[in-house]
Design a protein around this motif. Sequence first.
Motif, PDB file in Angstrom:
ATOM      1  N   SER A  73       0.822  -1.202   0.000  1.00 39.09           N
ATOM      2  CA  SER A  73       0.000   0.000   0.000  1.00 39.09           C
ATOM      3  C   SER A  73       0.862   1.261   0.000  1.00 39.09           C
ATOM      4  CB  SER A  73      -0.925   0.001   1.219  1.00 39.09           C
ATOM      5  OG  SER A  73      -0.161  -0.014   2.414  1.00 39.09           O
ATOM      6  N   GLY A  74       0.263   2.375  -0.375  1.00 38.16           N
ATOM      7  CA  GLY A  74       0.939   3.665  -0.394  1.00 38.16           C
ATOM      8  C   GLY A  74      -0.098   4.772  -0.421  1.00 38.16           C
ATOM      9  N   LYS A  75       0.357   6.019  -0.421  1.00 41.29           N
ATOM     10  CA  LYS A  75      -0.553   7.161  -0.352  1.00 41.29           C
ATOM     11  C   LYS A  75      -0.424   8.074  -1.572  1.00 41.29           C
ATOM     12  CE  LYS A  75      -0.719   7.550   4.711  1.00 41.29           C
ATOM     13  NZ  LYS A  75      -0.419   8.452   5.853  1.00 41.29           N
ATOM     14  N   LYS A 123     -18.795  15.772  -0.078  1.00 39.26           N
ATOM     15  CA  LYS A 123     -18.750  14.565   0.757  1.00 39.26           C
ATOM     16  C   LYS A 123     -17.803  14.744   1.930  1.00 39.26           C
ATOM     17  CE  LYS A 123     -17.623  11.490  -2.359  1.00 39.26           C
ATOM     18  NZ  LYS A 123     -17.389  10.167  -3.001  1.00 39.26           N
ATOM     19  N   LYS A 124     -16.642  15.341   1.651  1.00 41.64           N
ATOM     20  CA  LYS A 124     -15.658  15.550   2.716  1.00 41.64           C
ATOM     21  C   LYS A 124     -14.592  16.520   2.236  1.00 41.64           C
ATOM     22  CE  LYS A 124     -12.945  11.409   1.419  1.00 41.64           C
ATOM     23  NZ  LYS A 124     -13.826  10.800   0.424  1.00 41.64           N
ATOM     24  N   GLU A 125     -13.866  17.090   3.184  1.00 41.88           N
ATOM     25  CA  GLU A 125     -12.715  17.891   2.835  1.00 41.88           C
ATOM     26  C   GLU A 125     -11.611  16.977   2.319  1.00 41.88           C
ATOM     27  OE1 GLU A 125     -11.481  20.395   6.030  1.00 41.88           O
ATOM     28  OE2 GLU A 125     -13.267  21.669   5.927  1.00 41.88           O
ATOM     29  N   TRP A 126     -10.762  17.530   1.466  1.00 45.89           N
ATOM     30  CA  TRP A 126      -9.696  16.731   0.878  1.00 45.89           C
ATOM     31  C   TRP A 126      -8.682  16.287   1.933  1.00 45.89           C
ATOM     32  CZ3 TRP A 126      -7.694  13.832  -2.764  1.00 45.89           C
ATOM     33  CH2 TRP A 126      -6.324  13.627  -2.779  1.00 45.89           C
ATOM     34  N   PHE A 127      -8.233  15.053   1.835  1.00 44.80           N
ATOM     35  CA  PHE A 127      -7.072  14.570   2.583  1.00 44.80           C
ATOM     36  C   PHE A 127      -6.431  13.434   1.788  1.00 44.80           C
ATOM     37  CE2 PHE A 127     -10.858  12.474   4.362  1.00 44.80           C
ATOM     38  CZ  PHE A 127     -10.555  11.141   4.184  1.00 44.80           C
ATOM     39  N   PRO A 128      -5.152  13.119   2.060  1.00 44.14           N
ATOM     40  CA  PRO A 128      -4.453  12.092   1.276  1.00 44.14           C
ATOM     41  C   PRO A 128      -5.218  10.771   1.230  1.00 44.14           C
ATOM     42  CG  PRO A 128      -2.901  13.283   2.640  1.00 44.14           C
ATOM     43  CD  PRO A 128      -4.275  13.760   3.053  1.00 44.14           C
ATOM     44  N   ILE A 129      -5.036  10.046   0.123  1.00 45.02           N
ATOM     45  CA  ILE A 129      -5.771   8.801  -0.123  1.00 45.02           C
ATOM     46  C   ILE A 129      -4.836   7.607   0.038  1.00 45.02           C
ATOM     47  CG2 ILE A 129      -7.011   7.447  -1.864  1.00 45.02           C
ATOM     48  CD1 ILE A 129      -7.929  10.093  -3.077  1.00 45.02           C
ATOM     49  N   LEU A 130      -5.243   6.648   0.857  1.00 43.91           N
ATOM     50  CA  LEU A 130      -4.490   5.410   1.032  1.00 43.91           C
ATOM     51  C   LEU A 130      -4.940   4.404  -0.018  1.00 43.91           C
ATOM     52  CD1 LEU A 130      -2.502   3.652   2.687  1.00 43.91           C
ATOM     53  CD2 LEU A 130      -4.449   3.013   4.134  1.00 43.91           C
ATOM     54  N   LEU A 131      -3.972   3.906  -0.814  1.00 44.81           N
ATOM     55  CA  LEU A 131      -4.262   2.923  -1.853  1.00 44.81           C
ATOM     56  C   LEU A 131      -3.667   1.577  -1.464  1.00 44.81           C
ATOM     57  CD1 LEU A 131      -3.692   4.539  -5.386  1.00 44.81           C
ATOM     58  CD2 LEU A 131      -5.780   3.510  -4.513  1.00 44.81           C
ATOM     59  N   PHE A 132      -4.520   0.593  -1.276  1.00 42.63           N
ATOM     60  CA  PHE A 132      -4.046  -0.751  -0.963  1.00 42.63           C
ATOM     61  C   PHE A 132      -3.584  -1.452  -2.237  1.00 42.63           C
ATOM     62  CE2 PHE A 132      -6.906   0.214   2.571  1.00 42.63           C
ATOM     63  CZ  PHE A 132      -6.081  -0.076   3.653  1.00 42.63           C
ATOM     64  N   GLY A 133      -2.891  -2.559  -2.069  1.00 41.84           N
ATOM     65  CA  GLY A 133      -2.333  -3.283  -3.199  1.00 41.84           C
ATOM     66  C   GLY A 133      -3.389  -3.766  -4.173  1.00 41.84           C
ATOM     67  N   PHE A 160      -1.483  19.621 -14.707  1.00 42.77           N
ATOM     68  CA  PHE A 160      -2.119  18.827 -13.648  1.00 42.77           C
ATOM     69  C   PHE A 160      -1.110  17.798 -13.144  1.00 42.77           C
ATOM     70  CE2 PHE A 160      -5.739  15.695 -12.570  1.00 42.77           C
ATOM     71  CZ  PHE A 160      -5.846  16.212 -11.289  1.00 42.77           C
ATOM     72  N   GLU A 161      -0.864  17.778 -11.838  1.00 39.12           N
ATOM     73  CA  GLU A 161       0.162  16.916 -11.244  1.00 39.12           C
ATOM     74  C   GLU A 161      -0.362  16.241  -9.977  1.00 39.12           C
ATOM     75  OE1 GLU A 161       4.364  19.118 -12.251  1.00 39.12           O
ATOM     76  OE2 GLU A 161       3.224  19.909 -10.554  1.00 39.12           O
ATOM     77  N   TYR A 162       0.337  15.160  -9.589  1.00 35.16           N
ATOM     78  CA  TYR A 162       0.077  14.534  -8.291  1.00 35.16           C
ATOM     79  C   TYR A 162       1.402  14.200  -7.624  1.00 35.16           C
ATOM     80  CZ  TYR A 162       1.366   9.783  -9.811  1.00 35.16           C
ATOM     81  OH  TYR A 162       2.059   8.684 -10.252  1.00 35.16           O
ATOM     82  N   ILE A 163       1.337  13.986  -6.315  1.00 38.30           N
ATOM     83  CA  ILE A 163       2.516  13.563  -5.560  1.00 38.30           C
ATOM     84  C   ILE A 163       2.103  12.390  -4.675  1.00 38.30           C
ATOM     85  CG2 ILE A 163       2.105  15.228  -3.688  1.00 38.30           C
ATOM     86  CD1 ILE A 163       5.178  15.514  -3.461  1.00 38.30           C
ATOM     87  N   SER A 164       2.954  11.377  -4.605  1.00 33.88           N
ATOM     88  CA  SER A 164       2.619  10.177  -3.842  1.00 33.88           C
ATOM     89  C   SER A 164       3.779   9.804  -2.914  1.00 33.88           C
ATOM     90  CB  SER A 164       2.328   9.000  -4.788  1.00 33.88           C
ATOM     91  OG  SER A 164       3.530   8.501  -5.357  1.00 33.88           O
ATOM     92  N   SER A 165       3.514   8.836  -2.064  1.00 36.04           N
ATOM     93  CA  SER A 165       4.541   8.367  -1.137  1.00 36.04           C
ATOM     94  C   SER A 165       5.594   7.507  -1.835  1.00 36.04           C
ATOM     95  CB  SER A 165       3.900   7.567   0.002  1.00 36.04           C
ATOM     96  OG  SER A 165       3.174   6.455  -0.514  1.00 36.04           O
ATOM     97  N   GLU A 168       7.677  10.914  -3.431  1.00 39.91           N
ATOM     98  CA  GLU A 168       7.441  12.260  -2.885  1.00 39.91           C
ATOM     99  C   GLU A 168       7.939  13.349  -3.833  1.00 39.91           C
ATOM    100  OE1 GLU A 168       8.972  12.428   1.076  1.00 39.91           O
ATOM    101  OE2 GLU A 168       7.366  11.162   1.883  1.00 39.91           O
ATOM    102  N   LYS A 169       7.670  13.133  -5.136  1.00 44.67           N
ATOM    103  CA  LYS A 169       7.988  14.134  -6.154  1.00 44.67           C
ATOM    104  C   LYS A 169       6.737  14.382  -7.000  1.00 44.67           C
ATOM    105  CE  LYS A 169      12.908  12.935  -6.598  1.00 44.67           C
ATOM    106  NZ  LYS A 169      13.973  12.490  -7.532  1.00 44.67           N
ATOM    107  N   TRP A 170       6.546  15.645  -7.398  1.00 45.14           N
ATOM    108  CA  TRP A 170       5.416  15.961  -8.251  1.00 45.14           C
ATOM    109  C   TRP A 170       5.575  15.291  -9.611  1.00 45.14           C
ATOM    110  CZ3 TRP A 170       1.076  17.776  -6.391  1.00 45.14           C
ATOM    111  CH2 TRP A 170       1.101  18.541  -5.226  1.00 45.14           C
TER     112      TRP A 170
END
Length: 206
Positions: A73-75, A123-133, A160-165, A168-170
């Motif tokens: 898993s990762g974020k 639905k909710k305020e934004w926060f990081p998303i945990l992605l399981f395997g 448009f960019e994203y950053i993940s665990s 940790e780079k855009w």
Amino acid sequence: MSTLPIIISSAALFVSLLTLFFNRLLPFNPRVINSTPTFSLYKITPKISGDKGTWWIPSFNVGIALYNLGRLSGKILDFRIIAKVKEQENELVYYFYPKWTVDYSKFQELNTKRLEWISKAVKKEWFPILLFGDKEINEHIILESSRWEKPFNGEISLLFEYISSKNEKWTEINNYTLIISDDMFEAQSTYSPFDKNIEKYRNNER
């Protein structure tokens, strides 16, 4: 003493370790697919804000599909849209970050009525998303920047960019172009930027 049993045992061990790696230990490997961002300008009058002047909130809504091709898993830590505005000889840069995730069907019904969709579609305020395997998550997010003080005409390039665990780079997802005109500041409507990647494939079919 024959070495064949040792070779067979070593090969079996190697296969077992390889199977363990691909089934349990394959590192976090995210993939992001998105819909073309839709742009809105929300006019904030003194009656709404209590301020003396009128200003606008620039906003993008975009659908995202998140996949983890790995087993660990990762974020997904964050998203952003970098908007470079070319107005005559000037260039300004605005950063749009997620504020909320919304129920898309409810949001679509009310997307020009900001106060109503905030009340009924968020639905909710934004926060990081945990992605399981080996899993997938779909969300629709609202990204906003600092307010715009006055109307203008110009061209906006969007990244448009994203950053993940993972590192940790855009990481770039896609880029777009949007033409802004001063009449858009008064029209209660939405606008889709030009997606050169989609148009490239469509033009090849003509």
